[in-house]
Design a protein around this motif. Sequence first.
Motif, mmCIF file in Angstrom:
data_model
loop_
_atom_site.group_PDB
_atom_site.id
_atom_site.type_symbol
_atom_site.label_atom_id
_atom_site.label_comp_id
_atom_site.label_asym_id
_atom_site.label_seq_id
_atom_site.Cartn_x
_atom_site.Cartn_y
_atom_site.Cartn_z
ATOM 1 N N LYS B 222 1.788 -1.039 4.712
ATOM 2 C CA LYS B 222 2.258 0.323 4.427
ATOM 3 C C LYS B 222 1.767 0.782 3.052
ATOM 4 O O LYS B 222 1.302 1.915 2.911
ATOM 5 C CB LYS B 222 3.784 0.346 4.494
ATOM 6 N N TYR B 223 1.902 -0.086 2.056
ATOM 7 C CA TYR B 223 1.491 0.288 0.717
ATOM 8 C C TYR B 223 0.353 -0.617 0.256
ATOM 9 O O TYR B 223 0.515 -1.830 0.139
ATOM 10 C CB TYR B 223 2.668 0.179 -0.255
ATOM 11 N N GLY B 224 -0.799 -0.011 0.036
ATOM 12 C CA GLY B 224 -1.947 -0.777 -0.425
ATOM 13 C C GLY B 224 -1.794 -1.138 -1.900
ATOM 14 O O GLY B 224 -0.961 -0.560 -2.607
ATOM 15 N N PRO B 225 -2.597 -2.077 -2.378
ATOM 16 C CA PRO B 225 -2.496 -2.468 -3.789
ATOM 17 C C PRO B 225 -2.875 -1.329 -4.738
ATOM 18 O O PRO B 225 -2.432 -1.280 -5.872
ATOM 19 C CB PRO B 225 -3.489 -3.631 -3.897
ATOM 20 N N ASP B 226 -3.665 -0.412 -4.232
ATOM 21 C CA ASP B 226 -4.141 0.707 -5.048
ATOM 22 C C ASP B 226 -3.190 1.905 -5.000
ATOM 23 O O ASP B 226 -3.540 2.998 -5.413
ATOM 24 C CB ASP B 226 -5.531 1.121 -4.557
ATOM 25 N N GLY B 227 -1.983 1.703 -4.487
ATOM 26 C CA GLY B 227 -1.047 2.822 -4.396
ATOM 27 C C GLY B 227 -1.261 3.696 -3.177
ATOM 28 O O GLY B 227 -0.577 4.698 -2.994
ATOM 29 N N LYS B 228 -2.216 3.307 -2.341
ATOM 30 C CA LYS B 228 -2.485 4.096 -1.155
ATOM 31 C C LYS B 228 -1.389 3.857 -0.117
ATOM 32 O O LYS B 228 -0.976 2.725 0.129
ATOM 33 C CB LYS B 228 -3.840 3.686 -0.567
ATOM 34 N N VAL B 229 -0.918 4.949 0.473
ATOM 35 C CA VAL B 229 0.133 4.857 1.488
ATOM 36 C C VAL B 229 -0.498 5.061 2.860
ATOM 37 O O VAL B 229 -1.148 6.078 3.101
ATOM 38 C CB VAL B 229 1.220 5.914 1.251
ATOM 39 N N THR B 230 -0.360 4.082 3.725
ATOM 40 C CA THR B 230 -0.921 4.196 5.064
ATOM 41 C C THR B 230 0.145 4.780 6.001
ATOM 42 O O THR B 230 1.212 4.184 6.169
ATOM 43 C CB THR B 230 -1.337 2.813 5.588
ATOM 44 N N PRO B 231 -0.127 5.920 6.590
ATOM 45 C CA PRO B 231 0.859 6.472 7.520
ATOM 46 C C PRO B 231 0.966 5.590 8.760
ATOM 47 O O PRO B 231 -0.039 5.087 9.264
ATOM 48 C CB PRO B 231 0.290 7.851 7.891
ATOM 49 N N LEU B 345 8.431 10.752 -2.418
ATOM 50 C CA LEU B 345 8.960 10.085 -3.604
ATOM 51 C C LEU B 345 9.312 8.631 -3.310
ATOM 52 O O LEU B 345 9.012 7.722 -4.091
ATOM 53 C CB LEU B 345 10.210 10.835 -4.079
ATOM 54 N N LEU B 346 9.968 8.411 -2.173
ATOM 55 C CA LEU B 346 10.305 7.034 -1.796
ATOM 56 C C LEU B 346 9.047 6.188 -1.685
ATOM 57 O O LEU B 346 9.046 5.019 -2.068
ATOM 58 C CB LEU B 346 11.056 7.013 -0.462
ATOM 59 N N ASP B 347 8.008 6.792 -1.121
ATOM 60 C CA ASP B 347 6.751 6.055 -1.006
ATOM 61 C C ASP B 347 6.205 5.677 -2.387
ATOM 62 O O ASP B 347 5.620 4.616 -2.564
ATOM 63 C CB ASP B 347 5.715 6.888 -0.232
ATOM 64 N N LYS B 348 6.399 6.561 -3.358
ATOM 65 C CA LYS B 348 5.984 6.230 -4.731
ATOM 66 C C LYS B 348 6.632 4.940 -5.197
ATOM 67 O O LYS B 348 6.003 4.123 -5.853
ATOM 68 C CB LYS B 348 6.396 7.366 -5.683
#
Lengths: 437, 437, 437
Positions: B222-231, B345-348
């Motif tokens: 879900k959350y990549g190491p680079d802060g990328k969020v995968t839907p 925000l939660l994803d952040k």
Amino acid sequence: MKLTKLLPAVAVLAALPTLGFAQEEAAPGFDEIGPYIMTTLLFLVGGFLVFWMAAGFAMLEAGLVRSKNVAMQLTKNIALFSIASIMYWLVGFNLMYPGDFNGYFAFNFVPTVLEPVGLAAADASLDYASVASDFFFQLMFVAATASIVSGALAERIKLWPFLIFVVILTGLMYPISGSWQWGGGWLSEMGFSDFAGSTIVHSVGGWAALAGAIVLGARKGKYGPDGKVTPMLGSNLALATLGTFILWLGWFGFNGGSQLAAGTVGDITDVGRIFANTNMAAASGAVAALLLTQIMYGKVDLTMVLNGALAGLVSITAEPLAPSLFGSLLTGAVGGVIVVFTVPLLDKFKIDDVVGAIPVHLFAGIWGTLAVAFYTGNWGAQITGIIAYGVFTFVVALVVWIILKGVMGIRVSEEDEINGLDSSELGMDAYPDFSKG
Amino acid sequence: MKLTKLLPAVAVLAALPTLGFAQEEAAPGFDEIGPYIMTTLLFLVGGFLVFWMAAGFAMLEAGLVRSKNVAMQLTKNIALFSIASIMYWLVGFNLMYPGDFNGYFAFNFVPTVLEPVGLAAADASLDYASVASDFFFQLMFVAATASIVSGALAERIKLWPFLIFVVILTGLMYPISGSWQWGGGWLSEMGFSDFAGSTIVHSVGGWAALAGAIVLGARKGKYGPDGKVTPMLGSNLALATLGTFILWLGWFGFNGGSQLAAGTVGDITDVGRIFANTNMAAASGAVAALLLTQIMYGKVDLTMVLNGALAGLVSITAEPLAPSLFGSLLTGAVGGVIVVFTVPLLDKFKIDDVVGAIPVHLFAGIWGTLAVAFYTGNWGAQITGIIAYGVFTFVVALVVWIILKGVMGIRVSEEDEINGLDSSELGMDAYPDFSKG
Amino acid sequence: MKLTKLLPAVAVLAALPTLGFAQEEAAPGFDEIGPYIMTTLLFLVGGFLVFWMAAGFAMLEAGLVRSKNVAMQLTKNIALFSIASIMYWLVGFNLMYPGDFNGYFAFNFVPTVLEPVGLAAADASLDYASVASDFFFQLMFVAATASIVSGALAERIKLWPFLIFVVILTGLMYPISGSWQWGGGWLSEMGFSDFAGSTIVHSVGGWAALAGAIVLGARKGKYGPDGKVTPMLGSNLALATLGTFILWLGWFGFNGGSQLAAGTVGDITDVGRIFANTNMAAASGAVAALLLTQIMYGKVDLTMVLNGALAGLVSITAEPLAPSLFGSLLTGAVGGVIVVFTVPLLDKFKIDDVVGAIPVHLFAGIWGTLAVAFYTGNWGAQITGIIAYGVFTFVVALVVWIILKGVMGIRVSEEDEINGLDSSELGMDAYPDFSKG
């Protein structure tokens, strides 16, 4: 405002002296307030049942469009209901029920205001029901009208022009024409009769849909140059069937609540008649379509059976109280027959109605409204009403659709239509995990 | 106990002299029993509407998880409702409504006992309602709390630790904290106000979910190491929309039934106000999310619109009676806005809430509870209540989740997560006939 | 007949002098009409809830058949409900509730006639309810019986023989046997007790299904020559779960409405007891199946949990009023256990029941009916009733199925079965857009 939930314990009850019902001294008794309470309850129960029809339309339409347009159809349905709720509060309700007015158009552009909290019995309309419950109930009807349009115009209309049309339909068109009859206007003066709205709700939705379908044009590939009609199959008949059952359920509130009174023996018994008659018309509409498609095509057509049930319901809506059960059976069966014959008829005219909304709501609505004259004898008033609602709604809708088309365009591009509205308009997919056949 | 169904025929009625209603001589009249009957009816109708919300949560969550986790999500939802029903009977109801108690914790661990069959009017709490109807109604609220948790923690939590948490939440945590306000405890003494439970039901579910999401961690990928969020897209938006409509419908019972009285003009009129206001807040929450996602992202996001409607509903739940329709519109619209801003925000913070339950139920619940102070003026009590429920629920839930994690593990293996919980935990598939894309 | 919707404005009210409720002078007060109004309302609300069960059966069955048979299963469900509605009006209702009769068979083949519009209080059965509401409520029960049959015989029975069977079942079989108890016939004389129809509705459906399953035979490939049972998985467990929740909701009306009175403190309190007990039995049935499948198979089986909830509901239906909540928990849990053990048992006998209708409705129905004797002590009457309904329904159904088989054939060809009934019988597909796995 109530600060706490009540406790069953007597000790705690004694500690909450603010509770109104125990303190009202010399309050009017149930002989005076009972009818008000029962009719308010009728509106609340009837209202939540008609609310549920919004889910029914959403499921019916989501089931009858192709999978690439499902998310869009769902979006339109929840959006139109929400917009209708706001517009009917903002202007619709008071345009439609203005009190004393000229009978044609009420200059009464004011938002709905509810009674104060904790209304005293002395301040209530004890011969009717609470304003809030009445507003809640009536609001649900306008949303049904808008839902009818969304089904017919599916799979090629853009989201925003459609929603702008919903604003106009629910805030102005439906309330204004509705006031002619249910607001005590000129048609009610004339003796027009439409108990729960075969014409006022369903045909109006159907006329608005028809105007839209003409301006919008058919889906690409639906009608070949040689007159060949390409079927575009609904993607989920389980959802469509669920939607039909939901609508059937909601219709008990739609017709039963339209008795507008439940606090006397006569009224509650009438509500019972209406429930039984409404169910019978739906059943006979379904059976008529079942038998007819078997006879005509050699196979039963499920979507026709679903639409047959709905057409039976629309047919009985103009007069669900007066007929016997047998009369209701006949009324509903004719509705089912109408659907089976007019769905192909629309295709002849290359009017592309994705879910069959025009046969169900407009044609069966006309039939149901006409049939009232078997009970009232007033054919003139029924025909006048049918024409009045038809001309007004069709013409205004046509103008609005043409303006929307000119100003912002109402149709997606051909490429977007082929790819589906879900990806082009929303950028999402209703069923992303499943391969499309 | 009634041995036979009644026959309409008078002759048969005469042959059944055991029927109570004809024999009660000198029975109290409707002025005395009418309010009891109407309030009991309100709880039964309100209760079945809130029951229906269990189906709404099930459909919403089944629609928003990926197809490989659908059967598990359905299992959790029907199981949690069933467990909540049993636990609330076993201890919850009497912990929450103990009568006179210390205001913080009632040592009242006894199962619920209903009135005897055929209760005489003289033995009934004529100023309230039947215990059975009250129990039935309140029970449905605790189930809603548990449903909120199940949505947030979907797609990676094991079945049994989740169900053990449900046992603790519905049998102990919710009833104990609920007693502070609805049981007449310290928060109600202080003047805290939460009409139908923006905080007591929805935020409590949200806090428990938040604690669980933190202990459990995000779904793999879900959350990549680079802060990328995968839907990770929901597999069936038609079901999710159906679930939203079901919840919307059920909410009329949730808020309307919380009037806790329906047998006076003031009370039934208030129930009507609540219905109208509740609908308005849902509609404006949906429209706010519709407009905001169009403006912010250039495209409407259906799941945001659905969650916007739900956030509108949560927001109005703390005070659905006092506001005007316009006030309700504002309250609900803010709820819709909150959802659109707080889901990202939660994803952040890499808190993985699969269905958006925390924004909808916790954040909008806080807003709704705060907003009550516009009507009561008692900001201190509102803030105290919000903090009290937050600290208690979050801390206890955190401890329970950590213990469960240590004792039995709460998360499936990485391989099981990738294959989906349906095959690994249940050995079945929700949609076995369809190829996955 | 009401010509217009009411307006809130007083001025308009004054202009509508035809409204009945304001004019009734010296009308009986609520002490006299209140019970009639409340019981009529109970039937209407209970009736629409039981109506909703038709959608529940449709969704449950559509979810538990393979995707190639979904459209057919939907068609059968909407058709059987419609046919039941017509047949019960045509002869069923008056065969079942004939008034004074010989106790075995009423020669009373007349269609149902409702009260006149606007019934005066003086002409009403003030100690009961309106005929229309009673008819509406009872009608919904017969439809449930037919739905049970449709589930068990899915995936290989032809449409039209099935519908002919429905005609006979709903018009003759169910009403005739129903009259023995609910019509005041010989079983009610003997003291048999079946509150809402564990036997009269559910077992009757189960017996008719069992006879059909035997005559029809199992689906091709279900039972190998070596005794191996091939699972044929339901195509959509989300729909099946939705159907279960719908049935659970509808059951509150099924059992609660069967109190047949709501206008006294004792009656409405009893309705509350019934709601609470019904919910408890469903919950414990689900939990029993959850625990038992985990213990027996090491994994929870969602379809067993769903059927466990339904079996809990069937079990409590014969006596939902007398038990305590704990008694209801036990009754329902035994129902859940029965399902888990008897589903494989049927497979042993190569009786192919597609959705588990026979374990849920017949076996749990027998258990529930027997269990009533713990409260009445009259074991003889309970056993007599169970046997009487079993022998009559099974034998008549067997004869009807054999005749239908001989005259027109009841089973599709092997090729059609393999291709699916949707394409062979209907020429349509429930999910045309999705590739089949």
